[in-house]
Design an enzyme around this catalytic site. Structure first.
Site: not given
Length: 467
Positions: A21, A45, A55, A82, A297, A456
């Site tokens: 990520a 990687e 997740c 890319r 992380d 409250r």
């Protein structure tokens, strides 16, 4: 794109360590801002997958997500299209910060090489805690952090004839994996060293989770220390052993938690915090190093409520970190101010959420506070499907500043924590919260939303303490 050697040398080189990520978000954002003629991007990687949702692994294992590839946001081929030189199955084994280079090992061939960088992004993530116990490395024992881990667990579940599973640990990973194994038809025992599951909640709220998990058929063993994992004659795991008992197991899942994966950074002399994560400034630049950034992380972040550094490994933070790092590396400007510690999870139909401080967090920070706990419903009580929820709220004594909220309930409970997360970020008092103009209709909420009912009651507690 064909370039002369002179043109290649004139380009800056960004090296990214970690292809999930934070790392690939940083690489992608940098590429949006700077073309390949200006910036060369090399990413390493060590696994087989990139840009995936860790997740989502429990839901894939449990069958809610039918295919592994649905968890993958962008494949290595898409990144390479890319103009990102993504090198899979390649592990960075050394960072030479003084020499501005990294040493990487091809895990298939074993060959090693150095790669120089002008700018470096460290996004090495976190690793599952694996206690030093007899039998912990036996076949059938699994940590679950990466897609490779999830695939290995699924392979074991497919090959194993027995239907007894033991989950060690009852945090988010442990609770979610317990649900996944229940969904796959296993008899599940959760062995937890804490007095209640979900240590991210106060014990009184964790007790609600305990009761609900038992109601789902999960055997809960709290306040138990695992001393060994017993293996059979074939070397495979057969039981989890505690000081008082032994729990048969055909598969064991370690859900004890994770630690920042910062061995490389530590060896390179980069600054680490009390929780073992890298320390950065607001731009996510590693402190004291002009051309090194870190995110995800493997870093510690500022808790906006307590003012302290924390390690909070969540995909939401990692993706934001990547965007911010990519903007800064790409010549723009962005900062990450901090977090309030919001998280939500579930076990079957039970929703569990928290944000801000627990009681022990407030104690450590030296804050004086009041607490209130209320029960309410997710919808108007007369409307079909209204479900009970319990809301606990902490507020600072005298000032009434909101400090934290915990919620346990059924459908419609968990995401209500987002109201509190916004209030915490804005520094609101519980009295100010009572005036929030929240949406109301019987299918969605009682006239007084449960968050406002708690606010409250907390306001009254603050006033009583001040008198």
């Amino acid at each position: 794109m064909n370039m002369s050697r002179a043109e290649e040398r004139s380009r800056e080189r960004l090296v990214v360590v970690g292809g999930d990520a934070a790392g690939m978000s940083a690489a992608s954002q940098a590429r949006r801002l700077r073309g390949p003629d200006e910036l060369e991007i090399v990413a390493f990687e060590r696994g087989h997958f990139t840009s995936y949702s860790a997740c989502g692994i429990p839901y894939w294992v449990g069958g809610d997500v039918p295919e592994r590839d649905r968890l993958i946001a962008r494949s290595p081929e898409e990144h390479r299209a890319r103009d990102i030189d993504l090198r899979m199955r390649t592990e960075v084994v050394e960072i030479d910060a003084e020499g501005s280079r990294v040493r990487a090992r091809d895990l298939d061939s074993g060959t090693e090489s150095w790669t120089a960088y002008d700018k470096l992004v460290i996004a090495t993530g976190a690793r599952p805690i694996r206690p030093d116990l007899p039998g912990v490395d036996a076949p059938g024992v699994h940590g679950v952090q990466t897609l490779d881990d999830g695939q290995a667990l699924l392979d074991t579940l497919t090959a194993t004839e027995g239907r007894r599973a033991v989950v060690v640990g009852a945090g988010y990973i442990g609770v979610e994996m317990a649900e996944a194994l229940i969904n796959r038809g296993y008899e599940v025992t959760v062995v937890n060293r804490g007095k209640e599951p979900m240590s991210t909640l106060d014990p009184d709220m964790g007790r609600l989770v305990h009761k609900a998990m038992e109601g789902l058929g999960i055997t809960m063993v709290d306040d138990a220390e695992v001393t060994a994992l017993r293996t059979g004659a074939d070397g495979r795991v057969r039981a989890v052993v505690t000081e008082d008992a032994e729990y048969p197991a055909d598969v064991v899942v370690l859900g004890i938690g994770v630690r920042p994966e910062t061995g490389l950074a530590k060896a390179a002399g980069l600054p680490l915090g009390d929780h073992g994560g890298l320390l950065t400034d607001l731009s996510l630049r590693v402190r004291g190093h002009e051309n090194i950034w870190a995110g995800g992380d493997c870093v510690e972040v500022l808790d906006l409520v307590s003012g302290r550094q924390r390690h909070i490994p969540l995909g939401t933070h990692a993706n934001k970190h990547g965007q911010i790092i990519g903007a800064n590396v790409g010549g723009g400007y962005a900062t990450f101010p901090g977090v309030v510690g919001t998280a939500v999870s579930k076990v079957c139909d039970l929703e569990i959420a928290r944000t801000g401080l627990r009681e022990k967090d407030a104690d450590r920070a030296g804050l004086q506070y009041v607490t209130v706990t209320i029960e309410s419903t997710s919808r108007a009580g007369y409307y079909p499907g209204a479900a009970l929820m319990t809301v606990k709220m902490l507020a600072e004594r005298r000032t009434g500043r909101l400090l934290g909220v915990q919620i346990v309930g059924r459908e419609g409970a968990g995401k209500r924590v987002d109201i509190a997360a916004v209030a915490l970020t804005a520094g609101m008092t519980v009295e100010q919260m009572t005036a929030l103009d929240l949406g109301y209709a019987p299918p969605f909420s009682p006239v007084w939303d449960p968050i406002l009912v708690a606010a409250r009651k907390a306001t009254a507690a603050v006033r009583a303490g001040a008198s």
